[in-house]
Design a protein around this motif. Structure first.
Motif, PDB file in Angstrom:
ATOM      1  N   LEU A   1      15.875  15.868  -0.605  1.00 25.21           N
ATOM      2  CA  LEU A   1      15.151  15.359  -1.772  1.00 25.21           C
ATOM      3  C   LEU A   1      13.832  16.104  -1.940  1.00 25.21           C
ATOM      4  O   LEU A   1      13.469  16.500  -3.058  1.00 25.21           O
ATOM      5  CB  LEU A   1      14.900  13.853  -1.604  1.00 25.21           C
ATOM      6  N   THR A   2      13.114  16.302  -0.832  1.00 27.11           N
ATOM      7  CA  THR A   2      11.848  17.035  -0.893  1.00 27.11           C
ATOM      8  C   THR A   2      12.060  18.443  -1.436  1.00 27.11           C
ATOM      9  O   THR A   2      11.254  18.944  -2.223  1.00 27.11           O
ATOM     10  CB  THR A   2      11.211  17.110   0.506  1.00 27.11           C
ATOM     11  N   GLU A   3      13.152  19.066  -1.018  1.00 24.52           N
ATOM     12  CA  GLU A   3      13.442  20.427  -1.472  1.00 24.52           C
ATOM     13  C   GLU A   3      13.864  20.455  -2.941  1.00 24.52           C
ATOM     14  O   GLU A   3      13.584  21.411  -3.661  1.00 24.52           O
ATOM     15  CB  GLU A   3      14.547  21.030  -0.604  1.00 24.52           C
ATOM     16  N   MET A   4      14.549  19.399  -3.393  1.00 20.71           N
ATOM     17  CA  MET A   4      14.982  19.351  -4.789  1.00 20.71           C
ATOM     18  C   MET A   4      13.813  19.142  -5.751  1.00 20.71           C
ATOM     19  O   MET A   4      13.835  19.630  -6.880  1.00 20.71           O
ATOM     20  CB  MET A   4      15.987  18.212  -4.987  1.00 20.71           C
ATOM     21  N   ALA A   5      12.820  18.386  -5.317  1.00 16.34           N
ATOM     22  CA  ALA A   5      11.701  18.041  -6.207  1.00 16.34           C
ATOM     23  C   ALA A   5      10.363  18.385  -5.552  1.00 16.34           C
ATOM     24  O   ALA A   5       9.492  17.528  -5.408  1.00 16.34           O
ATOM     25  CB  ALA A   5      11.759  16.560  -6.560  1.00 16.34           C
ATOM     26  N   PRO A   6      10.148  19.644  -5.172  1.00 12.75           N
ATOM     27  CA  PRO A   6       8.921  20.006  -4.455  1.00 12.75           C
ATOM     28  C   PRO A   6       7.664  19.804  -5.275  1.00 12.75           C
ATOM     29  O   PRO A   6       6.592  19.531  -4.713  1.00 12.75           O
ATOM     30  CB  PRO A   6       9.136  21.494  -4.131  1.00 12.75           C
ATOM     31  N   GLU A   7       7.767  19.901  -6.615  1.00 15.78           N
ATOM     32  CA  GLU A   7       6.578  19.747  -7.444  1.00 15.78           C
ATOM     33  C   GLU A   7       6.030  18.327  -7.421  1.00 15.78           C
ATOM     34  O   GLU A   7       4.870  18.091  -7.777  1.00 15.78           O
ATOM     35  CB  GLU A   7       6.893  20.173  -8.892  1.00 15.78           C
ATOM     36  N   PHE A   8       6.854  17.363  -6.980  1.00 12.68           N
ATOM     37  CA  PHE A   8       6.410  15.974  -6.882  1.00 12.68           C
ATOM     38  C   PHE A   8       5.865  15.641  -5.495  1.00 12.68           C
ATOM     39  O   PHE A   8       5.036  14.734  -5.368  1.00 12.68           O
ATOM     40  CB  PHE A   8       7.566  15.021  -7.211  1.00 12.68           C
ATOM     41  N   TYR A   9       6.325  16.323  -4.460  1.00 17.26           N
ATOM     42  CA  TYR A   9       5.972  15.944  -3.095  1.00 17.26           C
ATOM     43  C   TYR A   9       4.983  16.875  -2.399  1.00 17.26           C
ATOM     44  O   TYR A   9       4.119  16.418  -1.647  1.00 17.26           O
ATOM     45  CB  TYR A   9       7.247  15.818  -2.249  1.00 17.26           C
ATOM     46  N   LYS A  10       5.075  18.171  -2.670  1.00 14.51           N
ATOM     47  CA  LYS A  10       4.180  19.093  -1.972  1.00 14.51           C
ATOM     48  C   LYS A  10       2.708  18.889  -2.321  1.00 14.51           C
ATOM     49  O   LYS A  10       1.842  19.098  -1.462  1.00 14.51           O
ATOM     50  CB  LYS A  10       4.604  20.546  -2.236  1.00 14.51           C
ATOM     51  N   PRO A  11       2.361  18.476  -3.550  1.00 13.70           N
ATOM     52  CA  PRO A  11       0.933  18.258  -3.846  1.00 13.70           C
ATOM     53  C   PRO A  11       0.347  17.018  -3.170  1.00 13.70           C
ATOM     54  O   PRO A  11      -0.878  16.861  -3.142  1.00 13.70           O
ATOM     55  CB  PRO A  11       0.914  18.088  -5.376  1.00 13.70           C
ATOM     56  N   LEU A  12       1.172  16.135  -2.641  1.00 20.20           N
ATOM     57  CA  LEU A  12       0.679  14.896  -2.052  1.00 20.20           C
ATOM     58  C   LEU A  12       0.040  15.142  -0.681  1.00 20.20           C
ATOM     59  O   LEU A  12       0.447  16.034   0.055  1.00 20.20           O
ATOM     60  CB  LEU A  12       1.833  13.889  -1.896  1.00 20.20           C
ATOM     61  N   GLY A  13      -0.950  14.323  -0.354  1.00 21.42           N
ATOM     62  CA  GLY A  13      -1.531  14.378   0.976  1.00 21.42           C
ATOM     63  C   GLY A  13      -0.514  13.941   2.009  1.00 21.42           C
ATOM     64  O   GLY A  13       0.269  13.008   1.771  1.00 21.42           O
ATOM     65  N   SER A  14      -0.481  14.595   3.145  1.00 15.47           N
ATOM     66  CA  SER A  14       0.502  14.262   4.179  1.00 15.47           C
ATOM     67  C   SER A  14      -0.067  14.589   5.553  1.00 15.47           C
ATOM     68  O   SER A  14      -1.101  15.249   5.679  1.00 15.47           O
ATOM     69  CB  SER A  14       1.810  15.038   3.958  1.00 15.47           C
ATOM     70  N   HIS A  15       0.625  14.116   6.576  1.00 16.11           N
ATOM     71  CA  HIS A  15       0.214  14.322   7.965  1.00 16.11           C
ATOM     72  C   HIS A  15       1.225  15.217   8.672  1.00 16.11           C
ATOM     73  O   HIS A  15       2.414  15.214   8.337  1.00 16.11           O
ATOM     74  CB  HIS A  15       0.122  12.984   8.702  1.00 16.11           C
ATOM     75  N   TYR A  16       0.739  15.921   9.690  1.00 13.11           N
ATOM     76  CA  TYR A  16       1.610  16.820  10.450  1.00 13.11           C
ATOM     77  C   TYR A  16       1.541  16.555  11.956  1.00 13.11           C
ATOM     78  O   TYR A  16       2.220  17.233  12.719  1.00 13.11           O
ATOM     79  CB  TYR A  16       1.255  18.281  10.147  1.00 13.11           C
TER      80      TYR A  16
END
Length: 335
Positions: free
Chosen positions: A278-293
């Motif tokens: 899902l993340t790969e299908m819609a990267p424009e929705f998820y990659k800009p979000l803040g996240s933890h690693y």
């Protein structure tokens, strides 16, 4: 850091509903990810067998080997039981089998290594967490007022709060409204099955075996284990205009992608193995979000950074919800 006071309200964070709509408009093929994945059942069965084997060996060694029991619970059992909990989570969402009964049985099986009945109680309140996200009266993930007031931003109190998180989570249930009755048929079944299994382990394998399973459960949820940072990662404020945060670190491999939390809230019909797709299908929705690693880094930051308190739990009350629309997706360049 976005800090929102927690108040008694029935309002809920609707950002996931809106992002879901936008993603389906832009990527209708996301629906191909919906469905069931019986691999989750096989993993749950494997975890049960593995944990029972380790417990049997430790039971044979006896309580004199309790330091080894503690070490194995922290280094092995916590990760195993945490993965089993993700299996429970997917089963509760009916993402394992088509038959709802088989999903319930999968949850009961995955719950056995916990030595404490959690699956059906979780089932009672978790769906409300989705439908009433961040609403104090309905969402068990919101800290209670007494937690916020007592913990504050004190380092030692935040550490104590994380250590005893399993008990604290249980204590929150009494304040919830409009949930499925906590004590129902399947809760009784869950309790009886766990009790009988615990008695079997105690008398057939020995007290050290049961101690191992109990410690594995404790450290899989709390105990200041790195895995306990997951409860901070998921919904504690980390950036503006965002109430849910992802973890994209390496422990997703053993935590069955539970870190893909925005993705799960947007599409709870997608089994855990397909969430990265899902993340790969819609990267424009998820990659800009803040996240933890790193859960470990987050754990240390939460405990020692005074900017983090239980009040930074992003409880989207009415004003906050109105002020925090879903960000417009931005194009992500091809890699």
């Amino acid at each position: 850091m976005n800090v929102i006071s927690i108040s008694s309200t029935s309002s809920a964070d609707r950002s996931h509903v809106e992002r879901r709509r936008l993603i389906l408009e832009a990527h209708p093929d996301v629906r191909t990810l919906f469905g069931k994945d019986d691999v989750t059942f096989k993993i749950a069965a494997g975890i049960f067998a593995g944990q029972l084997l380790i417990a049997a060996i430790l039971g044979w060694l006896g309580l004199a080997y309790w330091p080894l029991t503690l070490l194995l619970a922290i280094c092995v059992g916590a990760f195993a039981n945490h993965a089993a909990f993700v299996a429970i989570h997917d089963a509760i969402h009916n993402c394992v089998f088509d038959n709802p009964l088989y999903n319930k049985l999968t949850a009961l099986l995955a719950d056995l290594p916990n030595a404490f009945p959690t699956a059906m109680g979780f089932r009672c309140y978790h769906i409300k967490h989705h439908s009433h996200l961040s609403a104090y009266d309905y969402d068990a993930d919101i800290p209670s007022h007494w937690e916020v007031e007592w913990v504050g931003n004190s380092t030692w109190r935040k550490a104590l709060w994380l250590f005893f998180f399993p008990a604290i989570q249980l204590a929150r249930l009494s304040r919830l409204k409009g949930t499925v009755p906590f004590m129902g048929f399947w809760t009784y079944v869950n309790t009886a099955v766990i009790l009988l299994f615990d008695l079997f382990v105690l008398y057939a394998l020995g007290p050290n075996a049961l101690l191992y399973l109990a410690l594995s459960f404790w450290f899989s949820v709390g105990g200041l284990h790195p895995l306990s940072a997951r409860w901070v990662q998921e919904h504690f404020a980390f950036g503006p205009n965002q109430g849910t945060f992802d973890y994209y670190g390496p422990l997703n491999k053993v935590a069955l992608n539970i870190g893909y939390h925005n993705e799960h809230h947007d599409f709870h019909e997608i089994p855990w193995r397909r969430l990265p797709e899902l993340t790969e299908m819609a990267p424009e929705f998820y990659k800009p979000l803040g996240s933890h690693y790193s859960w470990l880094a987050l754990l240390v930051t939460f405990v020692f950074d005074p900017r983090y308190s239980l009040q930074t739990r992003s409880a989207n009350v009415e004003l906050a919800s109105a002020a925090q629309p879903v960000p417009t997706p931005v194009p992500v360049p091809a890699e």
